[in-house]
Design an enzyme around this catalytic site. Structure first.
Site, PDB file in Angstrom:
ATOM      1  N   SER A   1      -9.724  -2.018  -7.073  1.00  0.00           N
ATOM      2  CA  SER A   1      -8.433  -2.473  -7.588  1.00  0.00           C
ATOM      3  C   SER A   1      -8.219  -1.925  -9.015  1.00  0.00           C
ATOM      4  O   SER A   1      -8.367  -0.725  -9.238  1.00  0.00           O
ATOM      5  CB  SER A   1      -8.398  -4.003  -7.535  1.00  0.00           C
TER       6      SER A   1
ATOM      7  N   ARG B   1      -1.660 -17.526 -10.314  1.00  0.00           N
ATOM      8  CA  ARG B   1      -2.791 -17.244  -9.441  1.00  0.00           C
ATOM      9  C   ARG B   1      -2.445 -17.480  -7.974  1.00  0.00           C
ATOM     10  O   ARG B   1      -2.881 -16.736  -7.088  1.00  0.00           O
ATOM     11  CB  ARG B   1      -3.977 -18.124  -9.845  1.00  0.00           C
TER      12      ARG B   1
ATOM     13  N   ASP C   1      -4.882  -4.092   3.623  1.00  0.00           N
ATOM     14  CA  ASP C   1      -4.488  -4.295   2.225  1.00  0.00           C
ATOM     15  C   ASP C   1      -3.041  -3.829   2.034  1.00  0.00           C
ATOM     16  O   ASP C   1      -2.741  -2.650   2.179  1.00  0.00           O
ATOM     17  CB  ASP C   1      -5.444  -3.476   1.332  1.00  0.00           C
TER      18      ASP C   1
ATOM     19  N   HIS D   1      -6.382  -7.164   0.499  1.00  0.00           N
ATOM     20  CA  HIS D   1      -6.889  -6.525  -0.716  1.00  0.00           C
ATOM     21  C   HIS D   1      -8.292  -7.023  -1.080  1.00  0.00           C
ATOM     22  O   HIS D   1      -9.144  -6.250  -1.514  1.00  0.00           O
ATOM     23  CB  HIS D   1      -5.913  -6.805  -1.858  1.00  0.00           C
ATOM     24  N   ASP D   2      -8.543  -8.312  -0.896  1.00  0.00           N
ATOM     25  CA  ASP D   2      -9.829  -8.899  -1.269  1.00  0.00           C
ATOM     26  C   ASP D   2     -10.999  -8.365  -0.447  1.00  0.00           C
ATOM     27  O   ASP D   2     -12.153  -8.641  -0.763  1.00  0.00           O
ATOM     28  CB  ASP D   2      -9.775 -10.430  -1.157  1.00  0.00           C
TER      29      ASP D   2
END
Lengths: 383, 219
Positions: free
Chosen positions: A156, A226, A323, A356-357
């Site tokens: 990232s 968040r 992602d 993405h994680d």
């Protein structure tokens, strides 16, 4: 957490390094000195050829692997990939991980004291860029006696630092590994960041960034930021599989109010709350801005190919199929420019579910290609 | 490594000038690229769709880009490679003709190998009313990846029609040899065909590509 289990670097301790050399930032301001929190894993060899820099992403820090105490519930943020026998193999590499300048985990940043005023930096802390981080990391490398990294690795925003390293310090990087990154972020991505910033800036407890002095934190804003970010790090199918439309109470009836009702709401609130407990709002603002500003092509007439022509490193670019925040298409842009610049590059798109994680997950296909690449790096480095 | 290289790949190596820049489509574990880099100082990239093969190529230290050739070569600029190579993959593509055109856009020359569906075993099976299952084409019709099989004559007809000059040709049997039977009846005895094509000449259509016409005449 069993610190003695195979593959763990075990109990580690961070240390603070003081960089006594001045650092001129992209914004024009200069920091005469700054402090960086650092952790290292694995031994530096005699030739000093086996050092690997791991760069963290938006909310990461210097604690990438192992635990600080045997009682720690969770290991460092990339423990899945760093350790003996893992892709970033600490039996072969000397791994360096730091909390970036402007971070909130002990490095010089908004939540530390400005020596000129004796007050918290807060909003006075300069907005730093990926280029500034790389410069600061180069000063750190000097301090550690590391002339050239065997590899600079990041996911990232961390992957962006790896790319910037290869462009700004071509002689100091043998391999750059950019995982789930992008050559610059899209309008959609900037838009997500802007909403996150607005959530923080409009929190009444923000006090123009001087909340430390008011004894409060803009927790509502940071929590919202968040929660939003978290949604973008997960794929639609991952959320569907994990929560679906499950209700917290099993009687299956709607409550007709705004309390937590769906499981996904409970999860997001929990994620937001635990983030507030470990992260600083000013740092979050600053990190999102660094993401927005990242654009290495800008220094080369908006020509990414020209930027990459400076690089001497070999590249590994990895993306994840699920992602959508930093999609495989964005990684392909990096690869395309590297090929046009006639640089050495390999690319894999990992079949994934989470989003993405996934760059933090020990997916077998992912770790196989990462490990295979780094085994070559180690061999080249004589590690 | 040299000894382990498949004989058809060894033959391709002879067609590639030292120091060239190549793109290998469907590069598998990168054996050809690694060999060319080692023996001829060739630089380049492999494209491969299969994750395990990609990891194997990475382990060899070959530049490999995971991609689906059927999606085209849009990420590569015109004439950015000296050679674009594709071994034993043409017949598995959705549009082999478009892939060949793309190869000749991106490369100055294209090198392609494919199984000859005109081999006598295949013809015999068809004469008996069945789809061929041969040593060179072992899968049954319903499970084969080879969805666009062609004969040597079909391939050369396509080259003629598109104006792609045949610069080199090698017709081999299953053991990758050029036996006397192939020399006499190439269309019947060739099992694996290797071609090196050039960029299209001005006037496609009408069989003006002399070398291709010559080779067909012997079939």
């Amino acid at each position: 957490m069993d610190v003695h289990h195979a593959g763990s670097v075990g109990i580690v301790a961070p240390r603070k390094l003081v960089i006594e050399r001045p650092l001129t930032l992209d914004c024009g301001r200069c920091l005469p000195r700054h402090e960086l929190m650092v952790e290292t894993y694995g031994e530096l060899n005699r030739a000093r050829s086996n050092a690997v820099l791991v760069c963290h992403a938006l909310s990461g820090d210097h604690h990438a692997a192992g635990v600080h105490a045997a009682t720690d519930r969770k290991p460092g943020w990339w423990d899945s990939a760093i350790g003996p026998g893992k892709p970033i193999d600490t039996r072969r590499f000397h791994v360096v991980c730091l909390n970036n300048l402007g971070g909130c985990r002990g490095s010089t940043g908004p939540n530390t004291i400005n020596p000129d005023t004796g007050r918290y930096w807060g909003p006075d802390f300069p907005i730093v860029t990926v280029r500034d981080w790389v410069k600061s990391q180069a000063l750190l490398a000097d301090a550690l006696g590391i002339e050239r990294w065997a590899a600079v690795i990041g996911g990232s925003l961390g992957g962006m630092q790896a790319l910037q390293w290869a462009i700004d310090f071509p002689e100091r990087v043998a391999h750059a590994l950019a995982i789930a990154a992008a050559p610059r972020i899209s309008a959609q991505n900037i838009a997500f960041n802007e909403i996150a910033r607005q959530a923080i800036l409009s929190d009444p407890d923000f006090h123009a960034g001087r909340y430390y002095e008011h004894g409060v934190v803009p927790s509502r804003g940071l929590k919202l930021a968040r929660m939003l970010g978290h949604i973008t790090y997960l794929s639609d199918s991952a959320m569907r599989n994990r929560f679906g439309r499950l209700l917290r109470e099993s009687d299956g009836r709607f409550n007709f109010n705004y309390e937590v009702e769906f499981e996904v709401e409970s999860y997001l609130r929990h994620q937001g709350q635990s983030f507030v407990e470990r992260f600083d709002a000013n740092t979050y603002l600053l990190m999102t801005k660094a993401l927005d500003y990242f654009d290495p092509a800008r220094d080369y007439g908006d020509d990414l190919v020209a930027a990459f022509r400076r690089a001497r490193a070999k590249f590994l670019v990895l993306a994840f199929s699920s992602d959508w925040r930093f999609s495989p298409a964005r990684s392909r842009e990096i690869v395309k420019a590297l090929v046009a610049a006639e640089r050495e590059v390999s690319y894999a798109c990992i079949a994934s579910q989470l989003g993405h994680d996934d760059f933090l997950m020990p997916l077998p296909e992912y770790h196989r290609v990462l490990g295979a690449y780094l085994a070559r790096v180690a061999q080249e480095a004589g590690a | 490594m040299n000894a382990a290289l498949r004989p058809d790949l060894a033959l391709i190596c002879d067609w590639i000038a030292p120091g060239a820049r190549i793109l290998d489509l469907g590069c598998g574990d990168g054996a050809l690229l690694a060999h060319l880099a080692h023996t001829r100082g060739v630089r380049g990239y492999g494209l491969e769709i299969d994750a395990e093969e990609v990891a194997a190529a990475v382990a060899r230290g070959v530049n490999v880009i995971q991609a689906d050739i059927d999606e085209g070569l849009a990420d590569f600029a015109d004439a950015s490679f000296d050679y674009v190579v594709m071994t034993q993959a043409l017949q598995a593509l959705a549009r082999p003709d478009r892939a060949l055109a793309e190869m000749l856009r991106v490369g100055r020359e294209a090198i392609v190998t494919f199984p000859n569906f005109g081999h006598w075993r295949a013809r015999l099976a068809l004469a008996r009313g069945r789809m061929p299952v041969t040593p060179a084409l072992p899968a049954a019709w319903y499970e084969t990846r080879n969805i666009h099989l062609c004969t040597v004559a079909d391939f050369e007809a396509l080259c003629r029609e598109r104006g792609w000059p045949v610069l080199e040709r090698a017709l081999l049997d299953r053991a990758h040899r050029r036996g006397p039977a192939i020399a006499l009846f190439p269309g019947l005895f060739c099992e694996i065909a290797l071609y090196k094509l050039g960029r299209p000449r001005a006037a496609p259509q009408g069989g003006s590509a002399a070398s291709a016409t010559d080779s067909l005449a012997r079939t």
